[in-house]
Scaffold this active site. Structure first.
Site, short mmCIF file in Angstrom:
data_model
loop_
_atom_site.label_atom_id
_atom_site.label_comp_id
_atom_site.label_asym_id
_atom_site.label_seq_id
_atom_site.Cartn_x
_atom_site.Cartn_y
_atom_site.Cartn_z
N ASP A 1 -28.95 -94.06 -15.22
CA ASP A 1 -29.82 -93.36 -14.29
C ASP A 1 -29.31 -93.62 -12.88
OD1 ASP A 1 -32.02 -91.83 -13.28
OD2 ASP A 1 -33.19 -92.45 -15.01
N ASP B 1 -24.80 -92.08 -10.26
CA ASP B 1 -25.19 -90.75 -9.79
C ASP B 1 -24.74 -89.73 -10.83
OD1 ASP B 1 -24.85 -88.10 -8.40
OD2 ASP B 1 -25.56 -89.25 -6.68
N SER C 1 -36.78 -81.86 -13.34
CA SER C 1 -37.47 -81.23 -14.47
C SER C 1 -38.50 -80.20 -14.01
CB SER C 1 -38.16 -82.30 -15.32
OG SER C 1 -39.08 -83.04 -14.54
N SER D 1 -33.83 -75.80 -21.49
CA SER D 1 -35.27 -75.62 -21.36
C SER D 1 -35.67 -74.23 -21.81
CB SER D 1 -35.69 -75.83 -19.90
OG SER D 1 -37.03 -75.41 -19.68
N TYR E 1 -34.89 -73.38 -11.47
CA TYR E 1 -34.78 -74.39 -12.53
C TYR E 1 -34.29 -73.74 -13.82
CZ TYR E 1 -36.34 -77.56 -16.22
OH TYR E 1 -36.41 -78.34 -17.33
N ARG F 1 -51.06 -73.20 -24.80
CA ARG F 1 -49.64 -72.87 -24.91
C ARG F 1 -48.90 -73.90 -25.76
NH1 ARG F 1 -45.30 -74.19 -21.24
NH2 ARG F 1 -43.49 -72.83 -21.54
#
Length: 274
Positions: free
Chosen positions: A32, A52, A76, A112, A139, A177
């Protein structure tokens, strides 16, 4: 057992799957950003690396010897184009390049549902196979780019790459949903293990979703790589519907696809909106 490297190791998904992967006997490298604390590290099976997400060299060193890289490190939610480009798109390219340099042959990339956010839930495109990208936000664009980068590295460098269009990840389904789109921690772990063990080669775009009774997307692409989800949001349907009797949105992206959702602003400019 296997050595698995995870980016975004402090995030919700990594935090949920880590104990399950350890219980399956795997060792983990937890990556991370500098200064970000990864909690509850098991020194016997886990090591941490500050890197990074855009740093190829540091990540390549961290990935050395790994059997699988699971790329979860990204914003996110919606952000400005500059932030999305730097972290979600440039970061994905750097992670893939670091995996290549390190000699890792398998990657699981967290795409996603928002890469296909404008696809109607009642369309054949959603229910059969895998629709082309139809991103609903910057995104979502970054996740469509992630899939393209994954395809590039799979094709050019003969890697096995799974891009998982994660739908609604949570401990339990939270709203109408999510009765369609919930991805349980257990099934997310099964997805990681499928990417680790699949005999399929090349690039595969799959849905990151549990085997929900009300699911509106096709499990076939995931089954082709050995991802066979077991959990079902229907066990919580009565509680969810009593709490919120509203109808689910008509497109896969939900609120992200609303005309009022402001591009470039976290939560579409809606403050603490979930």
């Amino acid at each position: 057992m296997a050595l698995i490297a995870l980016t975004g190791a402090s995030g919700r998904i990594a935090t949920a799957v880590r104990p399950r992967l350890r219980a399956a006997g795997h060792r983990l490298v937890l990556c991370d950003a500098p200064g970000v604390v990864v909690h509850d590290v098991d020194p016997a099976t886990e090591s941490t690396v500050e890197a990074d997400v855009r740093d190829v060299d540091v990540q390549a060193e961290a990935f050395a010897g790994a059997d699988l890289v699971v790329h979860l490190g990204a914003f996110s939610d919606e952000r400005s184009w500059a932030e999305i480009l730097a972290v979600n798109i440039d970061g994905t390219r750097a992670v893939c390049e670091a995996a290549r340099v390190a000699g890792v042959r398998r990657m699981l990339l967290a795409s996603s549902v928002h890469a296909a956010g404008y696809v109607p839930v009642d369309s054949t495109l959603a229910r059969q196979g895998m629709p082309l990208p139809a991103p609903d936000t910057y995104y979502g664009v970054s996740k469509a780019a992630l899939e393209a980068i994954g395809g590039l590295y799979a094709g050019r460098f003969a890697m096995t790459v799974v891009s998982a269009r994660i739908m609604t990840f949570d401990d339990r389904p939270g709203g109408p949903r999510s009765l369609q789109s919930w991805l349980s921690p257990g099934d997310m772990t099964r997805l990681v293990l499928a990417a680790l063990t699949t005999g399929a080669q090349g690039h595969h775009v799959v849905w990151g979703v549990s085997s929900n009774t009300r699911r509106v997307v096709d499990l076939t692409p995931g089954l082709a790589i050995g991802f066979d989800p077991q959990d079902d949001a229907e066990v919580d349907a009565e509680v969810v519907e009593r709490r919120d009797p509203s109808r689910p949105p008509g497109v896969l992206g939900g609120g992200f696809a609303d005309a009022a959702y402001v591009l470039g602003e976290p939560h579409g400019g809606a403050g603490d909106r979930p």
